[in-house]
Write a protein that holds these residues in place. Structure first.
Motif, mmCIF file in Angstrom:
data_model
loop_
_atom_site.group_PDB
_atom_site.id
_atom_site.type_symbol
_atom_site.label_atom_id
_atom_site.label_comp_id
_atom_site.label_asym_id
_atom_site.label_seq_id
_atom_site.Cartn_x
_atom_site.Cartn_y
_atom_site.Cartn_z
ATOM 1 N N PRO B 258 0.835 -1.205 0.000
ATOM 2 C CA PRO B 258 0.000 0.000 0.000
ATOM 3 C C PRO B 258 0.866 1.250 0.000
ATOM 4 O O PRO B 258 1.984 1.253 0.505
ATOM 5 C CB PRO B 258 -0.791 -0.115 1.310
ATOM 6 C CG PRO B 258 -0.691 -1.548 1.706
ATOM 7 C CD PRO B 258 0.583 -2.081 1.151
ATOM 8 N N LEU B 259 0.312 2.325 -0.574
ATOM 9 C CA LEU B 259 1.084 3.565 -0.646
ATOM 10 C C LEU B 259 1.022 4.334 0.675
ATOM 11 O O LEU B 259 1.786 5.271 0.887
ATOM 12 C CB LEU B 259 0.552 4.438 -1.790
ATOM 13 C CG LEU B 259 1.020 3.993 -3.185
ATOM 14 C CD1 LEU B 259 0.222 4.703 -4.260
ATOM 15 C CD2 LEU B 259 2.505 4.281 -3.362
ATOM 16 N N GLY B 260 0.085 3.949 1.542
ATOM 17 C CA GLY B 260 0.021 4.589 2.845
ATOM 18 C C GLY B 260 -0.684 5.943 2.819
ATOM 19 O O GLY B 260 -0.572 6.708 3.762
ATOM 20 N N VAL B 261 -1.357 6.235 1.739
ATOM 21 C CA VAL B 261 -2.106 7.491 1.634
ATOM 22 C C VAL B 261 -3.537 7.139 1.278
ATOM 23 O O VAL B 261 -3.756 6.369 0.335
ATOM 24 C CB VAL B 261 -1.509 8.421 0.552
ATOM 25 C CG1 VAL B 261 -2.354 9.690 0.422
ATOM 26 C CG2 VAL B 261 -0.075 8.748 0.881
ATOM 27 N N VAL B 263 -7.113 7.646 -0.274
ATOM 28 C CA VAL B 263 -7.788 8.415 -1.324
ATOM 29 C C VAL B 263 -9.223 7.909 -1.377
ATOM 30 O O VAL B 263 -9.447 6.715 -1.647
ATOM 31 C CB VAL B 263 -7.092 8.233 -2.688
ATOM 32 C CG1 VAL B 263 -7.965 8.790 -3.799
ATOM 33 C CG2 VAL B 263 -5.734 8.907 -2.697
ATOM 34 N N ASP B 264 -10.155 8.802 -1.115
ATOM 35 C CA ASP B 264 -11.578 8.433 -1.131
ATOM 36 C C ASP B 264 -11.841 7.191 -0.286
ATOM 37 O O ASP B 264 -12.540 6.276 -0.694
ATOM 38 C CB ASP B 264 -12.068 8.203 -2.567
ATOM 39 C CG ASP B 264 -11.898 9.450 -3.416
ATOM 40 O OD1 ASP B 264 -11.840 10.560 -2.819
ATOM 41 O OD2 ASP B 264 -11.791 9.312 -4.640
ATOM 42 N N ALA B 268 -4.331 4.659 -1.692
ATOM 43 C CA ALA B 268 -4.130 5.272 -3.015
ATOM 44 C C ALA B 268 -3.829 4.210 -4.081
ATOM 45 O O ALA B 268 -4.098 4.412 -5.261
ATOM 46 C CB ALA B 268 -2.998 6.291 -2.947
ATOM 47 N N ARG B 269 -3.267 3.102 -3.619
ATOM 48 C CA ARG B 269 -2.972 2.044 -4.596
ATOM 49 C C ARG B 269 -4.243 1.623 -5.342
ATOM 50 O O ARG B 269 -4.225 1.402 -6.551
ATOM 51 C CB ARG B 269 -2.380 0.832 -3.871
ATOM 52 C CG ARG B 269 -1.954 -0.281 -4.815
ATOM 53 C CD ARG B 269 -1.431 -1.461 -4.066
ATOM 54 N NE ARG B 269 -2.476 -2.066 -3.247
ATOM 55 C CZ ARG B 269 -2.275 -3.127 -2.467
ATOM 56 N NH1 ARG B 269 -1.084 -3.666 -2.397
ATOM 57 N NH2 ARG B 269 -3.253 -3.624 -1.765
ATOM 58 N N ALA B 271 -6.784 3.402 -5.901
ATOM 59 C CA ALA B 271 -7.198 4.481 -6.802
ATOM 60 C C ALA B 271 -6.484 4.351 -8.146
ATOM 61 O O ALA B 271 -6.964 4.850 -9.166
ATOM 62 C CB ALA B 271 -6.901 5.836 -6.164
ATOM 63 N N LEU B 272 -5.326 3.715 -8.127
ATOM 64 C CA LEU B 272 -4.575 3.540 -9.375
ATOM 65 C C LEU B 272 -5.103 2.360 -10.202
ATOM 66 O O LEU B 272 -4.820 2.239 -11.390
ATOM 67 C CB LEU B 272 -3.087 3.291 -9.073
ATOM 68 C CG LEU B 272 -2.310 4.471 -8.487
ATOM 69 C CD1 LEU B 272 -0.956 4.007 -7.990
ATOM 70 C CD2 LEU B 272 -2.136 5.566 -9.553
ATOM 71 N N PRO B 274 -7.917 1.379 -11.586
ATOM 72 C CA PRO B 274 -8.612 1.565 -12.869
ATOM 73 C C PRO B 274 -7.648 1.883 -14.020
ATOM 74 O O PRO B 274 -7.902 1.507 -15.166
ATOM 75 C CB PRO B 274 -9.551 2.747 -12.593
ATOM 76 C CG PRO B 274 -9.717 2.780 -11.117
ATOM 77 C CD PRO B 274 -8.441 2.262 -10.543
ATOM 78 N N PHE B 275 -6.551 2.571 -13.703
ATOM 79 C CA PHE B 275 -5.582 2.903 -14.755
ATOM 80 C C PHE B 275 -4.951 1.622 -15.319
ATOM 81 O O PHE B 275 -4.792 1.467 -16.531
ATOM 82 C CB PHE B 275 -4.466 3.807 -14.207
ATOM 83 C CG PHE B 275 -4.958 5.111 -13.637
ATOM 84 C CD1 PHE B 275 -6.203 5.635 -14.002
ATOM 85 C CD2 PHE B 275 -4.182 5.842 -12.750
ATOM 86 C CE1 PHE B 275 -6.653 6.836 -13.481
ATOM 87 C CE2 PHE B 275 -4.630 7.043 -12.228
ATOM 88 C CZ PHE B 275 -5.873 7.549 -12.589
#
Lengths: 1017, 281
Positions: B258-261, B263-264, B268-269, B271-272, B274-275
């Motif tokens: 995990p990025l440790g941030v 998001v929603d 944040a991982r 959140a990435l 869908p990309f």
């Protein structure tokens, strides 16, 4: 049209420029960093015109590129060499060119334009790698290079991708890295590190491609915010180091290639040279191989795979040097990448280093032409000899003693070398020579031994020597013929050559059908007879192993008829008891001119045979009689010894086998219908019987051939054995192209069997009874219906006796060894099963079938179907289905009662039909035969009708076959009732049923069980 | 008879005459060690390679045969509790008959940095030395490299190799030192770099030095001036990329921590994700 170029500038990225081949000056007049303007570089305006076609955007600028240039008088350069001109004598000089700094994406999404240079080819391919990485998700977010889109992307290169990137670095055209670097002296001319440039370009391309694909993907504002504020950075930094699984340890790998061109690109002539390239190969993924050159060039990317690739490489090379000390010299440089090997070095590496390295765990990649040390051998060719056309053209009159000239050659991997090639081999500094399009290495010691033998090898020998050399095992040859290398091939011209090559039957001059033969030979039979005659002329023994039904008997009789135009001693023919009578009758039918003596049975001549042999051409005897009379028979000289069903004499220690070897004959011939070449024990026995000593002793044969072939599956040894026996063995099968066209759809033969003593005495009892009964009726005046019934009953009994005594006795006793006919049936069935074929057997006696089906099943260990009047419809259908199974897996034998199975069924899986007893009316038999011979039958069907010789069966057969005056009556109304028989007078009947001399009853105890006796004890 | 020295560090130690075999027993039996360092060799000589042989030869020249044999027995019995080969010295702990183990040390003169730099330079110019050492062998001619800078890789005599042991035996080497020396010889067999480490340069430093100096021998990159003849085109075969293999485009993402941030509401991982899904389409 402009020549379009691309350079990758560290920091600026893709720089697009062009030169005008017409050398129209267009570029800017300005100098960057003191470099003179390129005299015919296109200006920005013309560059934009092209870039528009690519759909590209970007900025304008200047770049200083090191480009090939002509050297001026005092070393000063004058002008750039156009990119389409030869640059061999050029030097590098810096030039200022106008460039457009384009977005890397232009390489991803535009079609190539005319005029693009080789730089574009490589960069566009790099773009495809980038797009591929994105598709596979082998990318990670990177700190954004600009603020518009805070999320950028970078490639993750692992495993094969790393190797691919590395290959790009190696292949990068110098023009791409031609920009002069700040801080480097221009004269240095090193240029940016290609590996760094490729990484940079790949990163730019991946970023462009990933952004392009995400152009319409919504980005969560919170993510954008986190990226913009740098919140993501600690997490992304962890991603830098995580998740890159190592491909694991690597092993040193050596790849040998031929250097086809020298450093200047000139084709190498003179001494060949080879390059041994060093590399590391992943232990887990063999496709991952990195050359030493890449490792030394590596800017660090390979370290993601290996902790320290250069030290691992050195460690592996150091380890390899303990096995291959010659490596040491190649390591005495700062960055060893490989070593050059001359012919001798390559030879040494291939023969003595590659395998130990491989065993020690190193990778060794050898050229595809290399398989193993070439097999060195010797070939001999026999030529010349007597006669104007040389030995070999003489038709059928070639003698074993005739002299021929030998010419010896060396052969490599079975291919005979020409004189030139042999010279090349002798003069090569190391025995590694280029032959027939590939390099071959030969063992120098063996080469020397071979050459020495060529000097002392006999230049002359006999035809017999040729055959011995061809077929005898090396160790059995006399010393002067024993080459130190295997004799790969022995050839000759003409018919001798055809014999050696095994193509004799196709190439020998054909004999005409002998006038004394009362038959017309089929073409393949004529070839067979010609082959036999040729061998006979040579006094070389042969094995005729044609498929059953192809007429081996006829071919042997034709051979005899051919040769007996001149007076000759008799031929001794030994056959199983069951076919002795058959030989006699076939000879009478096809070669009536031959004087046949049956030396068999209780009534045979005993004591001195000189007188009877003097008046015979063909003496037919059984193996049993031969064994008993061997002392007398071996006193006489025979023209030929023929062994029929020779595969039966496979036990070479049996008395029969030993007796066969004592017979004095000028020529020896064995007949067999089994695929003898695949049964090694039989093959040796038969070959040794006809050509004693040719294949060595039985023990030697086992060691040399049988064990390697049967236990170790050595196909090379099997091939060698086939070659050795080829001249002496002729086998045609019914499916051979050369035979199949000659064959009719249906071959019908009548096979004569003998009676056992038990059968003969029972037969006589029935005849006596019948005669008595009929006489009684005649005396009493009671003829008509009653007489007819008695006659039919008696005839049926006689036929039953011919089949088997148990049928008459109704005692359910054991079948084995009591019936000559059954013995013959077993022989035929054995052959059929050995050939993997299927047969229908018809009998008119249900009782016989009841006993025979289990008997055959036990005897051969196969399932035997038995269909008779009592079989239910369902059982019948099941049997037919099983027999006809598409994959041929069903039961091979189908026994049917003539009445129940003679009509309606389709049994085309059978290739053989055996009529165990004869019906009065041939039409009924033909109907039965047609079960197999129907639409759907693609092979020749062999029909055998078994008849006991000297009995009523044979006489009826004669009548049916239309050879006698009474034939007309046979072709009567076609009914089952043999009126024509019952209507005969008692005298006529008596003659009809009387036991004739041809009944060929064997000796008291004899149904060929002497063949396999083992009296060694 | 080699010169005997008194150990200045233990002046009050009881003095014994040179012990004979019978009196030697008076020391009592050695105390067995669990998990001691036992010599690999079970009989005959210890030290298989010529280079460990060169090292042991220094000891053997001292002519204390009986102690060497007893040392060998100690080495095989696993009496050595620990052993470290460091620049300038070998330090070991040996369990004898007393409850307190002895401390044994074999010193060596280390080479100066300048000398090592010269050696590294020679190694960089000639990969054979490093290759052979990395491959586990001391090259025959390694000594010549040191000889060129006036040094001897192996000690020329006991003078260069001071030894001492806390045991009461006067002899040098005592059986404890001999046991240590035999184990050192086996270490040298296994890893020839240890000889160099003992002489002052550990493997990592040495290899880094070689790398650095190799770069001074010339560029790894082919100079442009050497490839003028094929300036505009590819210098080798391009890798065969084949067709992209359709696969899981999220595989790499799945391997990432995990990025440790947040998001929603999720990491944040995610959140990435869908990309990555889009990349694979």
């Amino acid at each position: 049209m402009l020549a379009l170029h691309a350079a990758w500038s560290p920091g600026r990225g893709l720089c697009f420029w062009a030169e005008d081949p017409a050398r129209v000056a267009g570029g800017s007049r300005s100098r960057a960093r003191g470099a003179r303007p390129h005299p015919f570089a296109a200006d920005h305006e013309r560059l934009w015109a092209v870039a528009a076609a690519l759909g590209a955007t970007g900025g304008e600028g200047q770049a200083v590129l090191h480009l090939p240039s002509t050297a001026g008088p005092s070393g000063a350069t004058r002008e750039p060499v156009p990119s389409d001109a030869a640059t061999v004598s050029a030097a590098l000089a810096p030039w200022t060119v106008p460039v457009l700094e384009l977005d890397a994406g232009v390489l991803l999404r535009s079609e190539p334009l005319p005029g693009e240079g080789g730089e574009f080819t490589v960069l566009r391919a790099l773009g495809r790698l980038a797009a591929d990485l994105v598709t596979r998700g082998r990318v990670l977010p990177a700190p954004a290079p600009d603020d518009d889109t805070p999320l950028g992307w970078r490639p993750v290169l692992q495993g094969p991708d790393l190797v691919a990137a590395d290959a790009f670095a190696a292949a990068l055209p110098p023009a791409v890295r031609a920009e002069a670097l700040d801080g480097r002296p221009v004269a240095d001319g090193v240029g940016p590190d290609p590996a760094e440039l490729v990484t940079e370009a790949l990163t730019a391309l991946v970023d462009a491609e990933a952004r392009h694909r995400l152009r319409s993907e919504p980005v969560p504002p919170a993510l954008l915010r986190a990226a913009a504020t740098g919140e993501l950075e600690p997490g992304l930094a962890r991603w830098e180091v995580v998740g890159a699984p190592h491909a694991g340890p690597a092993r040193g790998t050596f790849r040998l290639t031929e250097i086809a061109v020298d450093d200047l690109g000139h084709a190498v002539d003179g001494e060949p040279r080879f390059w041994l390239e060093f590399s590391l190969q992943s232990a887990q993924d063999a496709s991952l191989r990195v050359t030493a050159e890449s490792i030394w060039r590596d800017a660090g990317s390979l370290r993601r795979w290996l902790d320290d690739p250069s030290e691992m490489l050195l460690a592996e090379l150091g380890r390899a040097a303990t096995i291959y000390p010659e490596l040491t010299d190649a390591l005495r440089v700062p960055r060893p990448t490989g070593m050059e090997l001359d012919r001798a070095g390559t030879h040494h590496f291939l023969l003595h280093v590659a395998a130990p390295l491989d065993r020690a765990g190193f990778g060794v990649l050898l050229p595809s032409w290399w398989s193993e040390p070439a097999r060195l051998g010797i070939t001999a060719n026999a030529t010349g000899g007597a006669g104007p056309e040389g030995v070999v053209a003489l038709r059928g009159r070639l003698r074993k003693e005739e002299l021929v000239d030998f010419s010896w050659k060396l052969a490599v991997d079975g291919e005979t070398l020409s004189d030139d090639e042999m010279r090349a081999l002798v003069h090569a500094k190391a025995p590694l020579v280029f032959l027939r399009g590939r390099w071959v290495a030969v063992d120098p010691d063996r080469l020397r031994a071979g050459l020495e033998f060529l000097d002392r090898a006999p230049a002359e020998g006999t035809v017999g020597d040729v055959l011995t050399l061809h077929s005898a095992y090396h160790d059995d040859l006399p010393p002067e013929w024993a080459a130190p290398l295997p004799v790969e091939d022995v050839t000759a011209g003409g018919s001798l050559g055809a014999l050696l090559s095994g193509a004799a039957d196709a190439h020998l001059e054909l004999l005409d059908d002998p006038p004394a033969l009362e038959a017309t030979l089929r073409p393949y039979q004529r070839r067979g007879v010609s082959w036999l005659a040729f061998l006979s002329g040579l006094r070389v023994g042969g094995v005729l192993a044609d498929d059953m039904g192809l007429g081996k008997t006829l071919q042997v009789l034709a051979l005899e008829a051919h040769e007996r135009a001149d007076p000759l001693p008799p031929t001794l023919l030994v056959a199983p008891t069951s076919v002795v009578g058959n030989w006699q009758r076939e000879a009478a039918r096809f070669t009536p001119g031959l004087r046949v003596l049956v030396h068999h049975g209780a009534g045979r001549t005993t004591g001195d045979l000189t007188a009877v042999l003097a008046s015979a051409d063909l003496v037919v005897t059984s193996y049993g009689t031969l064994t008993r009379d061997v002392a007398e028979l071996s006193r006489h000289a025979f023209h030929r010894l023929v062994l029929d069903e020779a595969q039966l004499v496979k036990n070479n220690r049996s008395r029969a086998a030993r007796a066969v070897r004592t017979i004095d004959a000028q020529h020896r011939l064995a007949l067999t219908g089994t695929p003898v070449e695949n049964r090694l024990a039989e093959l040796w026995s038969i070959m040794d019987a006809v050509n004693p000593g040719l294949l060595g002793t039985v023990t030697a044969f086992r060691d040399r051939y049988a064990v390697p072939i049967e236990r170790h599956g050595r196909s090379d040894v099997a091939k060698r054995l086939q070659g050795a026996v080829r001249p002496f063995l002729l086998r045609r099968v019914k499916t051979d192209r050369s035979v199949v066209d000659d064959l009719p759809d249906k071959i019908e033969t009548v096979e004569r069997c003998g009676l056992t003593a038990e059968q003969a005495s029972l037969y006589q009892v029935v005849v006596d009874e019948m005669t008595e009964t009929l006489s009684g009726l005649e005396t009493a005046g009671r003829e008509g219906i009653e007489r007819r019934g008695k006659v039919l009953a008696a005839l049926t009994k006689l036929k039953q006796v011919c089949d088997h005594p148990a049928l008459l006795l109704h005692d359910g006793s054991a079948l084995a060894r009591r019936s000559g006919k059954l013995a013959r049936v077993e022989e035929i069935v054995a052959e059929i099963l050995a050939a993997g074929e299927k047969a229908l057997l018809f009998t008119q006696f249900t009782e016989f079938g009841d006993a025979l089906a289990p008997h055959l099943a036990r005897r051969f260990g196969v399932e035997v179907l038995w269909l008779h009047g009592g079989t239910s419809r369902r059982a019948r259908d099941t049997m037919v289905e099983a027999f006809q199974a598409d994959d041929g897996s069903g039961p091979p034998l189908f026994l049917l009662s003539l009445k129940a199975g003679g009509t309606g069924l389709t049994l085309t899986a059978a290739q053989h039909v055996i009529h165990l007893d004869r019906w009065w009316n041939p039409a009924v038999e033909d109907q039965a035969t047609d079960r197999a011979f129907r639409i759907g039958q693609k092979r020749t069907v062999q029909v055998r009708k078994l008849v006991c010789g000297g009995t009523v069966e044979e006489r009826i057969d004669d009548l049916i076959e239309g050879k006698r005056a009474l034939a007309g009556q046979v072709i009567g109304d076609g009914g089952d009732d043999p009126d024509w028989l019952t209507g005969l007078s008692t005298d006529e009947l008596r003659r009809m049923v009387a036991l004739g001399p041809g009944a060929s009853t064997g000796d008291e105890d004899e149904v060929d069980d002497e063949l396999d006796d083992d009296d060694a004890a | 008879m080699p010169p005997r020295r008194r150990r200045p560090t233990e002046p009050f130690r009881e003095k014994f005459p040179e012990p004979g075999p019978d009196r030697f027993e008076g020391y009592g039996k050695r105390i067995a060690v669990e998990d001691g360092i036992a010599a690999r060799s079970r009989r005959g000589a210890i030290g298989e390679s010529w280079w460990s042989g060169r090292f042991l030869a220094v000891l053997e020249k001292l002519g204390v045969g009986g102690r060497l044999d007893r040392g060998k027995t100690y080495a095989r019995a696993g009496q050595v509790v620990d052993l470290a080969i460091d620049p300038g010295e070998v330090v070991a702990t040996v369990q004898g008959s007393r409850s307190e183990p002895y401390r044994a040390r074999i010193g060596i003169t280390t080479f100066a940095d300048e000398a090592w730099e010269a050696v590294e330079g020679a190694f960089a110019a000639d990969s054979w030395y490093a290759a052979s050492l990395l491959g586990g062998t001391v090259p025959d001619d390694l000594e010549e490299v040191f000889a060129r800078v006036g040094l001897s890789l192996f000690p020329t005599g006991a003078r260069e190799m001071p030894m001492d042991c806390s045991c009461p035996d006067w002899s040098v080497p005592c059986k404890h030192l001999a046991a240590v020396a035999y184990l050192v010889a086996e270490r040298f067999d296994d890893d020839p770099f240890l000889i160099l480490r003992w002489r002052g340069r550990d493997r990592t430093t040495l290899l880094a030095g070689i790398r650095e100096r190799r770069d001074d021998t010339g560029p790894a990159v082919t100079p442009l001036a050497q490839v003028v003849d094929r300036f505009w085109s590819a210098g080798g075969p391009l890798p065969d990329l084949g067709r992209p293999v359709p696969g899981n485009s999220e595989e790499l993402l799945d391997q990432m921590p995990p990025l440790g941030v947040a998001v929603d509401g999720t990491d944040a991982r995610e959140a990435l994700r869908p990309f990555y899904r889009r990349f694979g389409l």
